[in-house]
Design an enzyme around this catalytic site. Structure first.
Site, short mmCIF file in Angstrom:
data_model
loop_
_atom_site.label_atom_id
_atom_site.label_comp_id
_atom_site.label_asym_id
_atom_site.label_seq_id
_atom_site.Cartn_x
_atom_site.Cartn_y
_atom_site.Cartn_z
N VAL A 272 53.21 38.67 47.17
CA VAL A 272 54.15 38.80 46.04
C VAL A 272 54.36 37.45 45.38
CG1 VAL A 272 55.44 40.83 46.82
CG2 VAL A 272 56.09 38.57 47.66
N ARG B 274 53.90 43.70 66.54
CA ARG B 274 53.69 42.25 66.53
C ARG B 274 53.66 41.72 67.96
NH1 ARG B 274 57.15 40.43 61.15
NH2 ARG B 274 56.16 42.03 59.86
N ALA C 292 57.33 45.23 45.13
CA ALA C 292 57.16 45.77 46.47
C ALA C 292 58.29 45.23 47.34
CB ALA C 292 55.81 45.37 47.06
N HIS D 244 52.59 45.11 59.55
CA HIS D 244 53.60 45.53 58.57
C HIS D 244 53.10 46.80 57.87
CE1 HIS D 244 51.53 42.43 55.63
NE2 HIS D 244 50.67 43.18 56.24
N TRP E 109 48.75 35.11 67.87
CA TRP E 109 50.10 35.11 68.42
C TRP E 109 51.00 36.14 67.78
CZ3 TRP E 109 50.45 33.14 72.93
CH2 TRP E 109 49.57 32.11 73.30
N GLN F 279 59.21 49.84 59.77
CA GLN F 279 59.51 49.32 58.44
C GLN F 279 59.48 50.47 57.45
OE1 GLN F 279 56.58 46.24 57.56
NE2 GLN F 279 58.01 44.67 58.27
N1 PHE Z 1 55.44 42.92 54.71
C1 PHE Z 1 56.49 41.95 54.74
C2 PHE Z 1 56.90 41.72 56.21
O1 PHE Z 1 56.48 42.42 57.05
C3 PHE Z 1 57.70 42.40 53.96
C4 PHE Z 1 57.42 42.51 52.51
C5 PHE Z 1 57.00 43.68 51.96
C6 PHE Z 1 57.62 41.42 51.67
C7 PHE Z 1 56.76 43.81 50.61
C8 PHE Z 1 57.39 41.51 50.32
C9 PHE Z 1 56.95 42.71 49.79
O2 PHE Z 1 57.63 40.82 56.48
#
Ligand code: PHE
Length: 353
Positions: A262, A205, A316, A179, A162, A219
């Protein structure tokens, strides 16, 4: 004998007629015709030369010389005339085709830089000053980089059909990256610490669109790994970003959030520059604008790329680029960015190339 006119009289006649006719020649076609009449194989002078044989032998040499002299004279006259005609013709064409260089030119329609591209450039510049290199990664990713190496196991809901657009699932799981975080693992695999990169790019997405959701958006990922990196560094970098983007008064807010890659994880927001955090339409009366997710790189992620988590730590973050533009420019609907409506895009004409 008397039937044949004297050579001189004949040549004089030819000469007079030819030169007079040449005076009246006004274009190359007429010049050609003239040449045929007087100098050509069936021309008057040739005919005269043919008749030489019927002259008395004594007269022949003088008549031949005179005829050849006339041929040379007429040829020269013809060439001079032709040159004049060609020059006149060139003059005429130059005058006809002349371009009025005093007319002002037509202004070419110049494009403008798309506001999302502009924001990516601005973000890259801000992070460059803090020592981050801008790198790019693939939009078509393997499940390994998009999920596994980011500590998102196969049964995690984010891998559900999804919200992931699956390109190929038979042999190996290939997806459109959901992402920019896969570039965390790709970058770390390729280099030893210290690492400091930002990664702008498209992400995809599988979801319903509305004013704040698009199935494709941008992003900007950030990653820093070194010895002794702490959450204070993360906070400092993001606060500096908020101030560079939205002004020196800005403050940022961290709240607990969860991302598998993280630990601890946060979402971070900046106080609304429009109402100074008092609450307004743009910040939906909360005083805060959400910028993205962030946190300290999970030890499992470090381990996965061969870094020693006891030696290295890192942070990150992931920013929504369209969201940054929306906050900065007061854009109310994320769908406008990829909608290709020139009325929308022309408002960013100040981002001229
Ligand atoms: N990749 C996450 C997202 O798409 C964002 C994120 C990046 C969160 C790096 C923490 C560290 O929502």
């Amino acid at each position: 004998m008397t039937a044949v006119p004297t050579t001189d009289a004949n040549l004089d006649e030819i000469r007079g007629g030819a030169l007079a006719a040449l005076e009246n020649v006004t274009n190359p076609t007429e010049a050609d015709a003239w040449e045929r009449t007087y100098l050509g194989a069936k021309g008057e002078l040739t005919a005269f030369l043919r008749r030489l044989g019927s002259l008395p032998a004594d007269d022949r040499p003088a008549a031949g010389r005179a005829a050849n002299a006339l041929k040379q004279e007429l040829t020269a006259a013809y060439e001079t005339r032709s040159q004049h005609l060609a020059a006149a013709d060139l003059e005429r064409r130059l005058a006809e085709d002349a371009i009025d260089i005093t007319l002002p030119g037509r202004e070419p329609a110049l494009g403008v830089v798309h506001p999302v591209s502009r924001m990516i450039e601005e973000l890259s510049d801000i992070f460059a000053l803090m020592g981050f290199q801008t790198v790019f990664g693939p939009e078509v990713e393997t499940g390994r980089y998009n999920f596994d190496l980011l500590n998102i196991p196969s049964d995690h809901p984010a891998r559900d059909v999804w919200d992931t657009i699956i390109v190929e699932s038979d042999r190996e799981e290939i997806v459109l990256r959901t992402h920019t975080s896969p570039m965390q693992a790709r970058t770390m695999e390729q280099t030893e610490p210290p690492v400091r990169v930002v990664v702008p790019g498209r992400v995809y997405r599988y979801e319903a669109q509305d004013a704040s959701h698009e199935w494709m958006f941008h992003q900007l990922e950030g990653l820093a790994v070194d010895t002794n990196i702490t959450m204070a560094d993360l906070k400092g970098v993001l606060r500096e970003l908020a101030r560079q983007l939205f002004g020196p008064e800005r403050r940022i807010r961290f709240r607990c959030d969860f991302f598998p890659f993280v630990e601890p994880g946060v979402d971070f927001a900046v106080d609304c520059a429009i109402c100074n955090g008092q609450g307004c339409r743009v910040c939906k009366h909360s005083g805060w604008l959400e910028m993205g997710g962030a946190g300290m790189v999970h030890p499992k992620v470090l381990q996965g790329v061969g870094y020693d988590p006891k030696r290295y730590t890192g942070f990150a973050f992931g920013l929504g680029v369209e969201r940054m533009v929306m906050m900065k420019e007061g854009v109310g609907d994320v769908r406008a960015f990829a909608g290709n409506d020139l009325r929308f895009l022309r408002q960013f004409a100040r981002f001229a190339v």
